[in-house]
Design an enzyme around this catalytic site. Structure first.
Site, PDB file in Angstrom:
ATOM      1  N   ARG A 126      43.582 140.186  -1.784  1.00 50.60           N
ATOM      2  CA  ARG A 126      44.735 141.100  -1.782  1.00 50.60           C
ATOM      3  C   ARG A 126      45.110 141.576  -3.183  1.00 50.60           C
ATOM      4  NH1 ARG A 126      48.975 142.401   1.755  1.00 50.60           N
ATOM      5  NH2 ARG A 126      50.555 142.281   0.145  1.00 50.60           N
ATOM      6  N   TYR A 169      49.146 141.297   8.217  1.00 53.43           N
ATOM      7  CA  TYR A 169      49.843 141.251   6.924  1.00 53.43           C
ATOM      8  C   TYR A 169      49.980 142.687   6.411  1.00 53.43           C
ATOM      9  CZ  TYR A 169      50.654 139.109   2.227  1.00 53.43           C
ATOM     10  OH  TYR A 169      51.155 138.698   1.016  1.00 53.43           O
ATOM     11  N   ARG A 222      53.826 131.644   7.913  1.00 49.44           N
ATOM     12  CA  ARG A 222      54.433 131.008   6.749  1.00 49.44           C
ATOM     13  C   ARG A 222      55.841 131.556   6.616  1.00 49.44           C
ATOM     14  NH1 ARG A 222      53.186 126.393   4.971  1.00 49.44           N
ATOM     15  NH2 ARG A 222      53.310 126.754   2.714  1.00 49.44           N
ATOM     16  N   ASP A 265      51.627 145.841   4.546  1.00 48.74           N
ATOM     17  CA  ASP A 265      52.582 146.286   3.528  1.00 48.74           C
ATOM     18  C   ASP A 265      53.483 147.331   4.187  1.00 48.74           C
ATOM     19  OD1 ASP A 265      51.495 144.728   1.529  1.00 48.74           O
ATOM     20  OD2 ASP A 265      50.069 146.271   0.916  1.00 48.74           O
TER      21      ASP A 265
HETATM   22  N1  UDP Z   1      48.233 135.504  -5.361  1.00 51.76           N
HETATM   23  C1  UDP Z   1      47.977 134.442  -6.199  1.00 51.76           C
HETATM   24  N2  UDP Z   1      48.587 134.386  -7.418  1.00 51.76           N
HETATM   25  C2  UDP Z   1      49.456 135.324  -7.829  1.00 51.76           C
HETATM   26  C3  UDP Z   1      49.729 136.420  -6.979  1.00 51.76           C
HETATM   27  C4  UDP Z   1      49.113 136.481  -5.739  1.00 51.76           C
HETATM   28  O1  UDP Z   1      47.202 133.548  -5.857  1.00 51.76           O
HETATM   29  O2  UDP Z   1      50.002 135.201  -8.938  1.00 51.76           O
HETATM   30  C5  UDP Z   1      47.562 135.550  -4.047  1.00 51.76           C
HETATM   31  C6  UDP Z   1      48.300 134.671  -3.033  1.00 51.76           C
HETATM   32  O3  UDP Z   1      47.362 134.150  -2.104  1.00 51.76           O
HETATM   33  C7  UDP Z   1      49.227 135.655  -2.363  1.00 51.76           C
HETATM   34  C8  UDP Z   1      48.342 136.893  -2.277  1.00 51.76           C
HETATM   35  O4  UDP Z   1      47.586 136.860  -3.510  1.00 51.76           O
HETATM   36  O5  UDP Z   1      49.656 135.218  -1.102  1.00 51.76           O
HETATM   37  C9  UDP Z   1      49.078 138.191  -2.152  1.00 51.76           C
HETATM   38  O6  UDP Z   1      49.977 138.357  -3.230  1.00 51.76           O
HETATM   39  P1  UDP Z   1      51.128 139.459  -3.170  1.00 51.76           P
HETATM   40  O7  UDP Z   1      51.748 139.547  -4.509  1.00 51.76           O
HETATM   41  O8  UDP Z   1      50.540 140.685  -2.572  1.00 51.76           O
HETATM   42  O9  UDP Z   1      52.118 138.755  -2.143  1.00 51.76           O
HETATM   43  P2  UDP Z   1      53.433 139.238  -1.377  1.00 51.76           P
HETATM   44  O10 UDP Z   1      54.292 139.985  -2.352  1.00 51.76           O
HETATM   45  O11 UDP Z   1      52.987 140.036  -0.183  1.00 51.76           O
HETATM   46  O12 UDP Z   1      54.013 137.911  -0.980  1.00 51.76           O
END
Ligand code: UDP
Length: 336
Positions: free
Chosen positions: A138, A311, A215, A313
């Site tokens: 992602r 999932y 989650r 956006d």
């Molecule tokens: N992720 C990670 N480290 C980070 C940012 C993201 O490992 O610093 C991974 C993690 O598995 C996360 C996914 O990338 O669930 C998606 O991140 P995003 O920022 O898109 O998450 P959201 O804002 O949708 O929670």
């Protein structure tokens, strides 16, 4: 056509607007006492608070951008994310900017260990090796250019008057019942031609095949006269929270006191909100069985993160609603 829309998140609002624009008789049912689902925000002491986690709008889809732009102007917010790592605070995604700060280039393996493994394991409650590529991919591992933004999409911005106002404008002229009993919409089923359902797909079928895993998150909010140095600081380490953010950044506000939130991931249960579907492994297998039931469900369209167990956006939820509601509209034109 009389259409009952169950749920007023971004999917439900988009569907409601598209149908109402074509002259259909739409009503929206919502269990919460507000519309907008998890995108909902609230003004509190001069700060726009993203009550259900940060929402930053971005898309490459011109149609989605133009559609939402009917209801809002945009603040030119530039979203950047900093990660707290074993090598100090670095900008992510990893790029030549980070390389310069560290004074050396990292291998893909080092980037994975530094930024992704710990964060993902606590976010998903699953060992890194078990996580599917769709989640791991992602966020790009590395970026070759010097763009410091988290998202690179062509269209980015925050609704000028907040998300709550954006949804209120989308629903203008449409009857909306908030604060409803979760199951009460079923009593209206026979009075309408169609249902657009945006709640949890397992609950639509009374969880007859079992509950789908999600989650959830616990938020720890505090008011602070001191701002965070960055909008979002991801904790890429074994601390229990995944990220901390300062809401004032998201709407380009400069309040005397801001609101800062820490996000703690946890399993979904009967008492918390289902934030992230887990469409892999057992979750995906169970969803496939519900999807088969849904396909046989005459007159109901399933839309959004919870009803299609994906999932999505924000922009994807709008695009999905445009395509699927567009198909219904086409069919109703042909039948008319
Ligand atoms: N992720 C990670 N480290 C980070 C940012 C993201 O490992 O610093 C991974 C993690 O598995 C996360 C996914 O990338 O669930 C998606 O991140 P995003 O920022 O898109 O998450 P959201 O804002 O949708 O929670």
């Amino acid at each position: 056509m009389r259409v009952l829309i169950v749920g007023s998140g971004i999917s439900g609002c988009t569907a409601a607007r598209l149908l109402a624009d074509e002259g259909h008789d739409v009503e929206v049912w919502e269990a919460r006492d507000h519309t907008g689902g998890n995108c909902h925000d609230e003004r509190s002491g001069g700060v726009t608070v993203h009550k259900y986690g940060p929402h930053l709008f971005h898309t490459n889809d011109r149609k989605v951008w133009d559609f939402l732009s009917r209801f809002t102007a945009w603040k030119a917010y530039r979203h950047t994310v900093v990660a707290e790592t074993a090598l100090g605070r670095i900008l992510i995604p990893y790029s030549p900017l980070t390389e310069r700060k560290l004074g050396r280039a990292l291998t893909d393996e080092e980037i994975r260990e530094l930024i992704f493994v710990d964060y993902s394991e606590k976010q998903w409650g699953i060992a890194w090796a078990e996580l599917p590529a769709a989640i791991k991919g992602r966020v790009p591992t590395r970026r070759r250019d010097e763009d410091d933004r988290y998202f690179t999409d062509e269209y980015q911005g925050q609704p000028a008057d907040g998300y709550a106002e954006l949804f209120a404008r989308m629903l203008e002229g449409i009857p909306v019942m908030t604060g409803q009993d979760k199951e009460a919409w079923r009593e209206r089923r026979s009075a309408v031609d169609r249902v657009i359902y945006t709640g949890k797909i397992d609950e639509y079928f009374g969880c007859s095949l079992g509950r789908l895993p999600y989650r959830s998150l616990r938020f720890e909010h505090r008011r602070s006269r001191e701002r965070l140095p960055h909008a979002v600081i991801n904790q890429c380490n074994r601390l229990p929270h995944t990220r901390e953010y300062d809401h004032a950044y998201f709407s380009l506000e400069d309040p005397e006191e801001t609101v800062i939130t820490r996000e703690y991931p946890l399993a979904h249960d009967a008492f918390n909100e289902p934030y992230y579907p887990m469409p892999f492994g057992e979750g995906q297998a169970l969803y496939q069985r519900y999807k088969e039931l849904a396909a046989a469900e005459e007159g109901t369209l399933f839309l959004g993160r919870l009803a299609t167990y994906s999932y999505l956006d924000m922009w994807m939820a709008v695009a999905q609603a445009m395509v699927k509601v567009g198909a219904i509209l086409k069919k109703s034109h042909l039948e008319a």
